[in-house]
Scaffold this active site. Structure first.
Site, mmCIF file in Angstrom:
data_model
loop_
_atom_site.group_PDB
_atom_site.id
_atom_site.type_symbol
_atom_site.label_atom_id
_atom_site.label_comp_id
_atom_site.label_asym_id
_atom_site.label_seq_id
_atom_site.Cartn_x
_atom_site.Cartn_y
_atom_site.Cartn_z
ATOM 1 N N HIS A 288 31.475 44.196 18.182
ATOM 2 C CA HIS A 288 30.601 43.154 17.923
ATOM 3 C C HIS A 288 31.084 42.126 19.163
ATOM 4 C CE1 HIS A 288 28.820 39.799 15.536
ATOM 5 N NE2 HIS A 288 29.609 39.086 16.072
ATOM 6 N N GLU A 289 32.561 41.836 19.076
ATOM 7 C CA GLU A 289 32.966 40.680 19.808
ATOM 8 C C GLU A 289 32.699 40.902 21.389
ATOM 9 O OE1 GLU A 289 33.552 37.802 18.681
ATOM 10 O OE2 GLU A 289 33.486 38.586 16.749
ATOM 11 N N HIS B 183 29.422 39.738 22.617
ATOM 12 C CA HIS B 183 29.429 38.325 23.046
ATOM 13 C C HIS B 183 30.220 38.265 24.341
ATOM 14 C CE1 HIS B 183 27.964 37.051 19.252
ATOM 15 N NE2 HIS B 183 29.233 37.400 18.483
#
Length: 435
Positions: free
Chosen positions: A21-22, A25
């Site tokens: 997920h990170e 980003h």
């Protein structure tokens, strides 16, 4: 030992999902020239880290999420008289907001002034914040595709496995192998009509059914009455059987704890492992997203039951919320089952995919400090800029996200309390899928 190993493996899978997920980003932020000083999995004290380039990658002590730190997340306040965002305004939360602005400004070195998050166009900020949840969705799709198309899933088919000899109460028929029929028990409509194990039902009252649509067949049977026509394939021949349905007490298809009155035929389906195609994967993803979204919306209503399971000794709701510890424990139970390795792996991947769907939807909620709490202000800023251009007015500047900090702190406190309640429930009264 296998249970513990399963818990550890699944917990690592969750941490990898957070890191994935990170990464969404991080990658998009770098694409758009935003400086990222930190990439962390977990919160609290750093237990391991390595610096690569300008970014420190690491693990923290509390594995309940993760984050990347981008410079310039909070813009200077409108009317600031310095680069540190000092203002002359007052208010009950002004000190909190000013401190956050000053800290954000202090993270920015002079040479990085043009690499701040808030300076990027609103659509770029939306992409950066949406990329994290999107990565969870991508991972869920890949995992479900591996399970459905590679391993296959256990599916109830319209092929008859067993024909019940007599009609028994729902509470008796559901407990273990069928008991001997009492002398006064009436024969089931299926037995009276001559159904046999191995019959493949192809149509019910003239409506054709796919081989894997046993649920649709059940619903059709329960909603019908009187004498019906069931077309079966037997030894390569098609036969029309005409059972007369009866109404009896049955377990509800959606809630097995509830007893309902419905029409009854008396057949058990043959279950088999079937591999699915891409449309089936898309349908499964859509169904999971819908059910997970409904579950997230219903979270506030689940609090009393969760509280009761922790402090009042009430039974844990199998359909209720489960925390990181609880879902990891279920992963351990899966590994401890005496089932083929392929099925264990498929269970693991399905469970991890469901976790990623939850991460995808939950992080899109438009409240800080979740990703949606940054997406919504960026969208609102784009709308304001567009309106200003149409009216020939100056650019209104970035939305002051610091005003949302009080909301972020409240949400964070609620999340901590909720996580603590889930942790206690998962430890002292866990959800058990396998008894």
């Amino acid at each position: 030992m296998m249970t513990v190993l399963g818990i550890v493996i699944f917990f690592v899978g969750i941490l990898l999902s957070v890191a994935w997920h990170e990464l969404g980003h991080f990658t998009t932020a770098k694409w758009f020239g935003i400086k990222v000083p930190e990439f962390m999995v977990g919160f609290g004290k750093t237990i391991w880290s390595r610096k690569r380039g300008e970014t420190e990658f690491g693990l923290k002590a509390i594995p309940l999420g993760g984050y990347i730190r981008m410079i310039g997340m909070i813009p200077p306040a409108p009317g600031s008289d310095s680069a540190l965002g000092r203002t002359r305004r007052t208010g009950p939360f002004q000190g909190l907001m000013d401190d956050a602005r000053r800290q954000s400004a202090m993270d920015v070195a002079p040479e990085d002034a043009d690499r701040q998050f808030y300076l990027r166009a609103p659509w770029k900020r939306v992409v950066v914040m949406f990329a994290g949840p999107f990565m969870n969705l991508v991972l869920a799709v890949v995992l479900f595709a591996i399970v459905l198309m590679g391993f296959g899933v256990r599916t109830y088919t319209t092929t008859v496995s067993e024909v019940s000899a007599c009609v028994l109460p729902a509470t008796v028929a559901a407990d273990g192998p069928p008991p001997q029929c009492p002398a006064d028990a009436p024969p089931t409509p299926a037995a009276a009509a001559g159904f046999q194990p191995g019959d493949k039902i192809v149509a019910f009252n003239g409506t054709p059914y796919e081989q894997d649509d046993w649920r649709g067949m059940q619903e059709a049977i329960r909603s019908s009455s009187g004498t019906v026509t069931v077309t079966v394939e037997r030894d390569g021949q098609r036969l029309d059987l005409t059972p007369t349905l009866i109404t009896t007490q049955l377990r509800d298809l959606d809630d097995p704890e509830r007893i309902v009155d419905a029409s009854f035929l008396g057949l058990s389906p043959l279950d088999e492992i079937q591999r699915k195609d891409l449309p089936a994967v898309a349908g499964e993803i859509g169904s999971i997203i819908s059910r997970t979204g409904e579950a997230i919306i219903a979270l506030p209503s689940r609090v009393p039951a969760l509280f009761g399971s922790v402090f009042l000794g009430e039974e844990r709701d199998l359909d209720g919320p489960i925390g990181v510890v609880g879902v990891s424990r279920i992963g351990g139970e899966i590994l401890a089952q005496d089932i083929p390795v392929g099925q264990e792996i498929a269970f693991f991947l399905q469970l991890l995919a469901a976790v990623n769907i939850s991460l995808f939807l939950f992080n899109l909620l438009p409240i800080p400090p979740l990703d949606g709490g940054q997406i919504f202000p960026a969208l609102w800023e784009a709308v304001k800029k567009r309106i200003a251009r149409l009216r020939g007015r100056p650019d209104p500047g970035p939305v002051d996200v610091a005003k949302l900090l009080p909301v972020a702190y409240v949400v964070a406190l609620v999340f901590i309390a909720w996580s603590g309640l889930l942790l206690v429930a998962d430890v002292i009264n866990p959800v058990r899928l396998f008894q």
